[in-house]
Design a protein around this motif. Sequence first.
Motif, short mmCIF file in Angstrom:
data_model
loop_
_atom_site.label_atom_id
_atom_site.label_comp_id
_atom_site.label_asym_id
_atom_site.label_seq_id
_atom_site.Cartn_x
_atom_site.Cartn_y
_atom_site.Cartn_z
N PHE A 56 41.95 28.03 43.02
CA PHE A 56 43.32 28.37 43.39
C PHE A 56 43.83 29.71 42.87
O PHE A 56 44.85 30.21 43.34
N PHE A 57 43.13 30.30 41.91
CA PHE A 57 43.59 31.56 41.33
C PHE A 57 42.45 32.58 41.25
O PHE A 57 42.12 33.10 40.18
N PRO A 58 41.84 32.89 42.38
CA PRO A 58 40.68 33.81 42.38
C PRO A 58 41.13 35.26 42.30
O PRO A 58 41.13 35.99 43.29
N THR A 59 41.49 35.72 41.11
CA THR A 59 42.00 37.08 40.93
C THR A 59 40.90 38.13 40.86
O THR A 59 41.17 39.32 40.92
N GLY A 60 39.65 37.69 40.68
CA GLY A 60 38.57 38.64 40.47
C GLY A 60 38.32 38.89 39.01
O GLY A 60 37.30 39.46 38.62
N ASN A 61 39.26 38.49 38.17
CA ASN A 61 39.12 38.61 36.72
C ASN A 61 39.18 37.20 36.13
O ASN A 61 40.18 36.51 36.26
#
Length: 435
Positions: A56-61
């Motif tokens: 749900f929170f695939p920020t890349g970091n």
Amino acid sequence: MSKLTGALPATGIEAQQQHSSSGSLRVILLASLGGALEGYEYLLYGLFASYISAAFFPTGNAATSLASTFAVYASGYFIRPIGGIVMGHFGDKFGRRKIFLVSMLVVSMATIGMGLMPSYASAGIVATISFVLLRLVQGFGVGGEVAGAITYAAESAGKRLGLACGVLFGIGCAGSVFASTVNVLLHTLLPTRLAEDYAWRFAFVAGGVLGFIFLWARRYLRESAAFEKAKAVRVTAPFAEVIRDYKPQIVLALSMMCVVGTYNAFLLAYLPAYLIRVLHYSGTEAAAALGVGITSLAVFAIGLGALADITSRKWMFRLGALCMAVGAWPMFHALATHSMSLSVLFGLYGLFGGMTHSSFVAMLAKLFPTHVRFTGIAFCYNIGLALFQGVTPIAATLLLLHRGGSLEAPALVLTGTACIALAASLFVRRFKSHL
């Protein structure tokens, strides 16, 4: 106070004291089921936090993604006081049983919804927002569920009030142990890739289904006899009355709650990470110690609760707070120097918690009369946990840094809150017992 308070009948629970032992124990067990679901959900979210962040929170970091996940996790706790106040309001006006059932239904449906929610990759930002909203709904329901369980059990336990308190927290610990077991089984049975995608979903759905089973088991519970006796007193705004007329009781309740919230935060959140990241214990050692701590807390809470019923609940709480105040620094020193077995240290930690957790609910319930008890308990219990269980890991970490890396420094948080709780317990006797 309500103008009708003078007409309020005695708020004791003589009627419950006439119940059979088996019936009383059955009521206590059914009331405690919500605690099991809370303990299951609390630990489950933490165990699967990395998978949830990826979904749900695939920020890349990875760090940012995980931070977002824990922010959502915390939001569930900060919404709990609102849920407790709203449900406490209706519980004091219309009865404990109805709200008791509604809260379990809300928690169960939200938990299932979280497990079935499509990921960000499938539904985009809508999925993320929906997951956050479901977490808030879940926290809202838990805020009423646990406070309702405490109120209902306190009004139904009679002379077994200490045992009821112990069972409430013992079964909550059992829920955490069950969550840990489910986590191990799913990771053992599923290939790594499937576990990352589906293990947490299955666990959440299973928890929600378990909630519906608990709801079915509660369907024949009757309304609390104490509420039936006091329902002639109509209070239009229970929360306003609690804030207006019970300020000293609120201060005492929050002061006693501070050691409970701190204790829980150390056991379930801070110590596992502290052992691995700071003291360099292995993950296996930390997990085993956590298991010992949770199990011993459950066993001692039940056993010492029963003992407190025939001795003194106030003195049991005071002894537990005193042991934490005196024993926190030696315990952290032993952890830091690796000079004692982790199992022994966590077993002792469970013993100290068993003393406080088996008795503080009884003291909390006695501070408020029947017609505002649900609201009073819901407000103090949920605010106490949100403040102290939420802040403790941060405070302990800041102390660790501030004191030049002193490995015993986090103990000061537990020592401080234990001293506050011990001092507060000495003033409880000044207020009329309402149970």
